[in-house]
Scaffold this active site. Structure first.
Site, short mmCIF file in Angstrom:
data_model
loop_
_atom_site.label_atom_id
_atom_site.label_comp_id
_atom_site.label_asym_id
_atom_site.label_seq_id
_atom_site.Cartn_x
_atom_site.Cartn_y
_atom_site.Cartn_z
CB CYS A 1 -0.97 -0.03 1.18
SG CYS A 1 -0.22 -0.54 2.75
N1 LIG Z 1 -4.23 -4.66 5.12
C1 LIG Z 1 -3.74 -3.94 4.11
O1 LIG Z 1 -4.06 -2.75 3.94
C2 LIG Z 1 -2.77 -4.56 3.13
C3 LIG Z 1 -2.42 -3.82 2.01
C4 LIG Z 1 -1.53 -4.38 1.07
C5 LIG Z 1 -1.02 -5.64 1.29
N2 LIG Z 1 -1.36 -6.33 2.41
C6 LIG Z 1 -0.79 -7.67 2.59
O2 LIG Z 1 -1.80 -8.63 2.28
C7 LIG Z 1 -1.64 -9.78 3.11
C8 LIG Z 1 -2.95 -10.01 3.87
O3 LIG Z 1 -3.18 -8.86 4.68
P1 LIG Z 1 -4.50 -8.70 5.57
O4 LIG Z 1 -4.43 -7.34 6.14
O5 LIG Z 1 -5.68 -9.12 4.79
O6 LIG Z 1 -4.18 -9.79 6.71
P2 LIG Z 1 -5.13 -10.36 7.83
O7 LIG Z 1 -6.32 -9.48 7.98
O8 LIG Z 1 -4.26 -10.60 9.01
O9 LIG Z 1 -5.60 -11.78 7.22
C9 LIG Z 1 -4.71 -12.84 7.00
C10 LIG Z 1 -5.46 -14.01 6.37
O10 LIG Z 1 -4.51 -15.06 6.09
C11 LIG Z 1 -4.95 -16.31 6.70
N3 LIG Z 1 -3.74 -16.99 7.16
C12 LIG Z 1 -2.89 -16.59 8.16
N4 LIG Z 1 -1.85 -17.46 8.27
C13 LIG Z 1 -2.03 -18.39 7.30
C14 LIG Z 1 -1.31 -19.57 6.93
N5 LIG Z 1 -0.16 -19.90 7.53
N6 LIG Z 1 -1.79 -20.33 5.92
C15 LIG Z 1 -2.95 -20.00 5.27
N7 LIG Z 1 -3.69 -18.91 5.60
C16 LIG Z 1 -3.23 -18.12 6.60
C17 LIG Z 1 -5.90 -15.89 7.81
O11 LIG Z 1 -6.92 -16.87 8.00
P3 LIG Z 1 -6.71 -18.17 8.90
O12 LIG Z 1 -5.66 -17.84 9.93
O13 LIG Z 1 -8.06 -18.45 9.49
O14 LIG Z 1 -6.26 -19.25 7.94
C18 LIG Z 1 -6.53 -14.62 7.26
O15 LIG Z 1 -7.66 -14.93 6.45
C19 LIG Z 1 -0.45 -9.50 4.04
O16 LIG Z 1 0.72 -10.09 3.51
C20 LIG Z 1 -0.34 -7.98 4.01
O17 LIG Z 1 0.97 -7.52 4.25
C21 LIG Z 1 -2.25 -5.83 3.32
#
Ligand SMILES: NC(=O)c1ccc[n+]([C@@H]2O[C@H](COP(=O)([O-])OP(=O)(O)OC[C@H]3O[C@@H](n4cnc5c(N)ncnc54)[C@H](OP(=O)(O)O)[C@@H]3O)[C@@H](O)[C@H]2O)c1
Length: 344
Positions: free
Chosen positions: A150
């Site tokens: 982001c």
């Molecule tokens: N939030 C933002 O604004 C943003 C922007 C750009 C990029 N990102 C990137 O996008 C990614 C996701 O971000 P987010 O904010 O959506 O994260 P989040 O809200 O913490 O969600 C993480 C998701 O991944 C799953 N997960 C966690 N560990 C896992 C594993 N070992 N194997 C399979 N599934 C797993 C979780 O579900 P379960 O644990 O139930 O499996 C959950 O659905 C991150 O790498 C982040 O850096 C985020």
């Protein structure tokens, strides 16, 4: 229809993918994973999706089911795509990774910033950095896309025109960036609590944030030489949004910067260069896949100030991921992404 799998469907970028794909006429979500919510219907967890995904429930990640999809999005913490992407690619499934796993081309550098060895360095040669405004042609034929972060999206789009034109001094760039709290994801963390983040604002990771090497990599490429960047992220009490205030010095103050920015982004459907003198607001891009930019040169001096705003969950993550999907599958790049921001 493109058969879509999503790994990490309960997180903020995962549910944002679901919201956007619900409006996409060519994509059908077939698999959505969560280890903690396996068996729960998507609409029971996210009632905003009621009526859109009847019958779809979260399931534990299963590589066979995912490999049966045309494309799999990873909306997971770093390291997860390292472990699974190779198998999917070998099965002919395309991968669009929203995490940082394949954003840095240097595996050693990645290990330094993420505190663990890179889990799939052999795939880096296939990874295309999914910033369409720079890599559109490479994205078309890619099989592994690394969706930019982001802060990196807002910062690079704001500084690219100056660096590509060789106007800015590349050794002294400053990115002063503010993010909403959803940028930290949905996981429970004290710093994200309402009472900790509301009514307050603070800088963090001043000595070095993980997005620094990613932004530097992109700006170095745009400038064609090494760059010096000071990047200071801040947490602000809003749910969505990134506001990047970017500073660069220019030797030639005679260049019409407004015209330069307008020309650079004239054909870009998701970059809006605002009229001279504007101050873009994060709320103007809330829910929309748009980067809104204004360029200023206060008091006619040699310091350029660029203001760049995005929604961290849309142009900063899931919207940009869908934009990549559209390019990858030869669709209209705007498909499913043309709605306006949510205001007020
Ligand atoms: N939030 C933002 O604004 C943003 C922007 C750009 C990029 N990102 C990137 O996008 C990614 C996701 O971000 P987010 O904010 O959506 O994260 P989040 O809200 O913490 O969600 C993480 C998701 O991944 C799953 N997960 C966690 N560990 C896992 C594993 N070992 N194997 C399979 N599934 C797993 C979780 O579900 P379960 O644990 O139930 O499996 C959950 O659905 C991150 O790498 C982040 O850096 C985020």
């Amino acid at each position: 229809m493109i058969k879509v799998g999503i790994v990490g469907g309960t997180g903020y970028t995962g549910v944002e993918l679901l919201r956007l794909l619900a409006q996409h006429p060519q994509a059908e979500v077939a698999v959505i994973t969560s280890r903690s919510e396996a068996g729960v219907a998507v609409a029971d967890m996210y009632p905003n999706l009621r009526g859109h995904y009847d019958g779809l429930a979260f399931s534990v990640p299963d590589s066979k089911a995912l490999a049966a999809c045309d494309v799999v999005f990873f909306a997971t913490p770093h390291g997860v795509a390292h472990a699974l992407a190779g198998e999917l690619l070998a099965a002919g499934t395309k991968v669009i990774d929203l995490s940082a796993d394949f954003r840095l081309q240097d595996a050693v550098e990645w290990g330094k910033w993420y505190g663990q060895p890179h889990g799939a360095p052999e795939l880096l040669k296939d990874a295309v950095y999914g910033l369409p405004e720079v890599n559109r042609e490479k994205i078309r034929t890619a099989r592994l896309i690394a969706v930019p972060g982001c802060y990196p999206t807002a910062t690079q789009l704001g500084l690219l025109p100056l660096l590509e034109a060789g106007l800015a001094d590349p050794s002294r760039l400053i990115a002063d960036c503010k993010s909403g709290v959803s940028g930290a994801g949905r996981g429970a963390a004290v710093g994200s609590l309402f009472c900790e983040s509301g009514e307050s604002m603070k800088a963090y990771a001043v000595k070095g944030h993980r997005h620094l090497p990613e932004i530097s990599q992109g700006l170095r490429q745009a400038a064609g030489q090494d760059i010096g960047l000071t990047f200071v992220p801040h947490l602000t009490p809003m749910i969505r949004g990134i506001h990047a205030t970017l500073y660069a010095t220019v030797a030639d103050t005679s260049v019409d910067l407004q015209a330069l920015f307008e020309k650079r982004y004239a054909d870009e459907p998701f970059v809006d260069v605002m009229p001279a003198g504007s101050h873009p607001e994060t709320r103007s891009v809330r829910g929309a896949n748009v980067c809104r930019i204004a360029v200023h040169r206060p008091q006619g001096g040699d310091l350029v100030v660029v203001l760049s705003v995005i929604d961290n969950l849309v142009k900063g993550a899931s919207g940009q991921a869908v934009q990549n999907l559209n390019i990858l599958f030869g669709l209209d790049e705007r498909m499913g992404l043309s709605h306006a921001g949510l205001l007020p």
